[in-house]
Design an enzyme around this catalytic site. Structure first.
Site, PDB file in Angstrom:
ATOM      1  N   CYS A 122      51.847 -13.369  41.541  1.00  0.00           N
ATOM      2  CA  CYS A 122      51.084 -13.313  40.326  1.00  0.00           C
ATOM      3  C   CYS A 122      50.841 -14.548  39.815  1.00  0.00           C
ATOM      4  CB  CYS A 122      51.613 -12.314  39.256  1.00  0.00           C
ATOM      5  SG  CYS A 122      52.106 -10.601  39.989  1.00  0.00           S
ATOM      6  N   HIS A 268      48.445 -13.596  32.498  1.00  0.00           N
ATOM      7  CA  HIS A 268      48.253 -12.768  33.840  1.00  0.00           C
ATOM      8  C   HIS A 268      48.346 -11.339  33.272  1.00  0.00           C
ATOM      9  CE1 HIS A 268      49.195 -10.616  37.682  1.00  0.00           C
ATOM     10  NE2 HIS A 268      50.492 -10.471  37.049  1.00  0.00           N
ATOM     11  N   ASN A 299      47.169  -4.132  37.986  1.00  0.00           N
ATOM     12  CA  ASN A 299      47.670  -5.357  38.181  1.00  0.00           C
ATOM     13  C   ASN A 299      47.074  -6.049  39.550  1.00  0.00           C
ATOM     14  OD1 ASN A 299      49.081  -7.775  38.877  1.00  0.00           O
ATOM     15  ND2 ASN A 299      51.109  -6.812  38.005  1.00  0.00           N
TER      16      ASN A 299
END
Length: 353
Positions: A122, A268, A299
């Site tokens: 991520c 994020h 995501n």
């Protein structure tokens, strides 16, 4: 770790997602076993709605090639002028060779273009930008950064705790040498928590209980085997809520940039509630903190920040802060200057017949 660069600019970004689109409402029976309360709670808290998922024959290189070709054509860049191709992913096409070398062939790049992978999740976009800026600071001219994952391949499609949360997507970013353009980075890692977000089985190490700090990840279930993604959601949430605001404050202090001069604060997009919590803790204005990627794409791992930049209506010239936190555990923040940034609407990849 904090550092400053002044020789690179981000010229353009394109993002490609697969064509198979899933709406969480359509999974009430198949994934949620008609548990409408859980479905509604995940939609409200995490911000879920739709996501895009790869089929078994579509990989990072396919989406990366699509995004890269569109970007290079849009910017009228000669492929032979690229000095480096960097692929940031945790879901490579192969263990060996690197996905970058495989994509190097697919893009028909020059043998003078060096190609290599970075293993990050991520926080990977920030790590990729950091390496690209470092290489340009040392003398390179043009770098193509491919960043993203197909994490759905590591999750059982009926795992209602994880399957709705992750989508697939890959970005292509061109970083070029310029006369002067400041960029500031703050990066960190803490390997003590390596097993909080992990795929225990599938690489070379045989998973055994004494390797891990978290006993629960060895406990398999009907829809989670050791080959599947494990996430300690509560701990990941708490650590992200601790690390991202701290990293954000440190990068602002290090860069000496006034928060008022920053147009967008990009965090994020892993959880809409988490982004709201970070925004409130840092006392940031709503209009500076976009928080809608989870609803449209779920995501996207390392691809979420470039997706935000493609989706935003940005001015000709602006400053942005970028922050991310993910597997490793690794995190980072950056303050970047953008001018004449080339972007396109999110691309839908259709498998070649």
């Amino acid at each position: 770790m904090k550092t400053r660069f002044d020789k690179a600019k981000i010229s353009g970004i394109c993002v490609s997602v697969p064509e198979h689109k899933i709406c969480i409402d359509d999974e009430l029976e198949s994934v949620f076993s008609n548990d409408i309360k859980t479905l509604k709670r995940m939609k409200k808290v995490i911000g879920l709605n739709t996501r895009y998922i790869c089929d078994e024959n579509t990989c990072v290189s396919d989406l990366g090639k699509h995004a890269a070709n569109t970007l290079l054509q849009g910017l009228n860049i000669d492929k032979n002028s690229l000095d480096a191709l960097i692929v940031v992913t945790q879901s490579p096409d192969f263990f060996m060779p690197s996905t970058a070398c495989y994509l190097h062939q697919l893009l028909n790049l020059s043998s003078k273009t060096v190609a290599f992978d970075l293993g990050q999740a991520c926080a990977g976009y920030l790590y990729g930008l950091f390496v690209a800026h470092s290489l340009i600071q040392s003398g390179l001219g043009k770098i193509l950064l491919i960043c993203g994952d197909t994490l759905s391949k590591f999750i059982h499609p009926k795992n209602m705790n994880l399957a709705p949360i992750f989508g697939d997507g890959v970005s292509a970013t061109l970083i070029e040498k310029t006369d002067f353009n400041e960029a500031f980075f703050e990066l960190g890692s803490d390997g003590k928590y390596f097993d909080k977000l992990i795929i225990p089985k599938g690489a070379m190490r045989i998973p055994k209980a004494d390797i891990f700090n978290d006993d629960s990840l060895m406990q398999t279930e009907e829809f989670r085997q050791l080959e599947n993604l494990y996430m300690d959601g509560a701990n990941i949430f708490n650590m992200a809520l601790e690390c991202e605001p701290k990293s954000f404050k440190e990068i602002l202090e290090f860069s000496k940039v006034d928060e008022k001069d920053i147009a967008f604060h990009l965090f994020h997009q892993s959880n809409a509630y988490l982004v709201d919590c970070i925004k409130e803790e840092l006392k940031l204005n709503d209009d500076k903190v976009p928080n809608f990627i989870m609803e449209k794409y779920a995501n996207l791992s390392a691809c979420s920040l470039p997706t935000l930049l493609c989706e935003l209506d940005t001015p000709k010239e602006f400053k942005a802060s970028l922050s991310a936190f993910g597997a490793g555990l690794s995190w980072g923040s950056a303050v970047l200057n953008f001018k004449d940034l080339y972007t396109k609407n999110i691309l839908i990849y259709t498998k070649e017949k």
